[in-house]
Design an enzyme around this catalytic site. Structure first.
Site, PDB file in Angstrom:
ATOM      1  N   LYS A  13      41.509  64.407  27.234  1.00  6.89           N
ATOM      2  CA  LYS A  13      40.701  63.944  26.099  1.00  6.89           C
ATOM      3  C   LYS A  13      39.778  62.793  26.484  1.00  6.89           C
ATOM      4  O   LYS A  13      38.604  62.800  26.145  1.00  6.89           O
ATOM      5  CB  LYS A  13      41.607  63.463  24.943  1.00  6.89           C
ATOM      6  N   ARG A  88      46.983  60.461  15.124  1.00  8.81           N
ATOM      7  CA  ARG A  88      48.166  60.970  15.815  1.00  8.81           C
ATOM      8  C   ARG A  88      49.267  61.324  14.834  1.00  8.81           C
ATOM      9  O   ARG A  88      50.322  61.796  15.250  1.00  8.81           O
ATOM     10  CB  ARG A  88      48.680  59.906  16.767  1.00  8.81           C
ATOM     11  N   ARG A 130      47.784  60.260  37.472  1.00 14.14           N
ATOM     12  CA  ARG A 130      47.244  59.099  36.758  1.00 14.14           C
ATOM     13  C   ARG A 130      48.137  57.878  36.974  1.00 14.14           C
ATOM     14  O   ARG A 130      47.644  56.760  37.125  1.00 14.14           O
ATOM     15  CB  ARG A 130      47.126  59.414  35.260  1.00 14.14           C
ATOM     16  N   ARG A 136      49.531  52.450  34.835  1.00 11.12           N
ATOM     17  CA  ARG A 136      49.784  52.144  33.428  1.00 11.12           C
ATOM     18  C   ARG A 136      51.284  51.979  33.219  1.00 11.12           C
ATOM     19  O   ARG A 136      52.069  52.758  33.731  1.00 11.12           O
ATOM     20  CB  ARG A 136      49.266  53.287  32.547  1.00 11.12           C
ATOM     21  N   ARG A 147      56.739  60.230  25.444  1.00 10.99           N
ATOM     22  CA  ARG A 147      55.426  60.356  24.785  1.00 10.99           C
ATOM     23  C   ARG A 147      55.131  61.816  24.451  1.00 10.99           C
ATOM     24  O   ARG A 147      54.519  62.114  23.419  1.00 10.99           O
ATOM     25  CB  ARG A 147      54.326  59.756  25.670  1.00 10.99           C
TER      26      ARG A 147
HETATM   27  P1  AMP Z   1      46.791  56.682  24.731  1.00  7.78           P
HETATM   28  O1  AMP Z   1      46.038  55.931  25.753  1.00  7.78           O
HETATM   29  O2  AMP Z   1      45.924  57.352  23.710  1.00  7.78           O
HETATM   30  O3  AMP Z   1      47.808  57.637  25.315  1.00  7.78           O
HETATM   31  O4  AMP Z   1      47.633  55.595  23.891  1.00  7.78           O
HETATM   32  C1  AMP Z   1      48.569  54.736  24.531  1.00  7.78           C
HETATM   33  C2  AMP Z   1      49.577  54.214  23.501  1.00  7.78           C
HETATM   34  O5  AMP Z   1      48.893  53.474  22.473  1.00  7.78           O
HETATM   35  C3  AMP Z   1      50.347  55.294  22.754  1.00  7.78           C
HETATM   36  O6  AMP Z   1      51.468  55.771  23.487  1.00  7.78           O
HETATM   37  C4  AMP Z   1      50.750  54.535  21.497  1.00  7.78           C
HETATM   38  O7  AMP Z   1      51.805  53.638  21.746  1.00  7.78           O
HETATM   39  C5  AMP Z   1      49.505  53.710  21.209  1.00  7.78           C
HETATM   40  N1  AMP Z   1      48.545  54.461  20.346  1.00  7.78           N
HETATM   41  C6  AMP Z   1      47.298  54.877  20.679  1.00  7.78           C
HETATM   42  N2  AMP Z   1      46.719  55.530  19.664  1.00  7.78           N
HETATM   43  C7  AMP Z   1      47.626  55.544  18.657  1.00  7.78           C
HETATM   44  C8  AMP Z   1      47.643  56.077  17.330  1.00  7.78           C
HETATM   45  N3  AMP Z   1      46.587  56.751  16.838  1.00  7.78           N
HETATM   46  N4  AMP Z   1      48.760  55.901  16.590  1.00  7.78           N
HETATM   47  C9  AMP Z   1      49.823  55.221  17.057  1.00  7.78           C
HETATM   48  N5  AMP Z   1      49.891  54.702  18.288  1.00  7.78           N
HETATM   49  C10 AMP Z   1      48.806  54.848  19.091  1.00  7.78           C
END
Ligand code: AMP
Length: 196
Positions: A13, A88, A130, A136, A147
């Site tokens: 994405k 989400r 990654r 990360r 996740r």
């Molecule tokens: P990502 O980089 O999109 O995988 O996001 C990393 C982390 O940020 C996720 O595992 C969540 O802990 C938090 N996060 C990001 N976007 C959301 C969302 N829309 N709702 C809740 N938590 C989020």
């Protein structure tokens, strides 16, 4: 153009959002990136979000929704945006709809929700790569597994949600970055011409 990008972590994405953002000159709003920069800067938001992120859990809806609603009312989002990592949960999707929908306009306020489909094997392969490249804190194997569970439990229902709204576009996320990008361009062009 208002787009939402759906799919499990590692589905591509972020990469595709960045390409679309550049091409179409609309902002790429990535909630994970916003949280990570708040964690780095030690803001109050970052402190609230960090414990959830480190566990691979979702940050509570009210925190994320407030943050995204603020972001999309900034002037650079006037011509649209690409949401990457939001919504989400169904509650987040409903909050977004409520904000964007105008009672006088019957069609859905989003142009499309792109759902990236990819096999579990390929997901793990990409997430391991990654983890090696980006270091990360939530790319450790047990957190990645969690996740993915969170994705299946909370985020996958959004595929049906956007299908019912008539904006779902399925994207085959396998293959190279260029291949996936071309598929997205073709699907969006097809939708635009069907809409007249
Ligand atoms: P990502 O980089 O999109 O995988 O996001 C990393 C982390 O940020 C996720 O595992 C969540 O802990 C938090 N996060 C990001 N976007 C959301 C969302 N829309 N709702 C809740 N938590 C989020």
């Amino acid at each position: 153009m208002r787009l939402v990008l759906l799919g499990p972590p590692g589905a591509g994405k972020g990469t595709q959002a960045a390409l679309l953002s550049r091409e179409r000159s609309i902002p790429h709003v990535a909630t994970g990136d916003i949280f990570r920069s708040n964690v780095r800067e030690g803001t109050e938001l970052g402190q609230r979000a960090k414990e959830y992120m480190d566990r691979g859990d979702l940050v509570p809806d009210e925190v994320v929704i407030a943050m995204v609603m603020d972001r999309i009312t900034e002037p650079d989002c006037g011509d649209g945006f690409i949401l990457d990592g939001f919504p989400r949960t169904v509650a987040q999707a409903e909050a977004l709809d409520k904000r964007l929908r105008k009672p006088s306009v019957p069609q859905d306020p989003l142009d499309a929700a792109l759902n990236f489909e990819i096999t579990e094997d390929e997901l793990f392969r990409r997430l391991v790569t990654r983890a090696e490249q980006e270091h990360r804190s939530d790319d450790a194997e047990d957190v990645v597994r969690h996740r993915l569970e969170v994705y299946h439990a909370n985020t996958k229902p959004l595929v049906d949600y956007y299908d019912r709204h008539g904006v779902l576009v399925v994207v085959d996320g396998m293959g190279t970055i260029e291949e996936v990008h071309e598929r997205i361009q073709a699907s969006l062009a097809e939708r635009a011409s069907a809409a007249g």
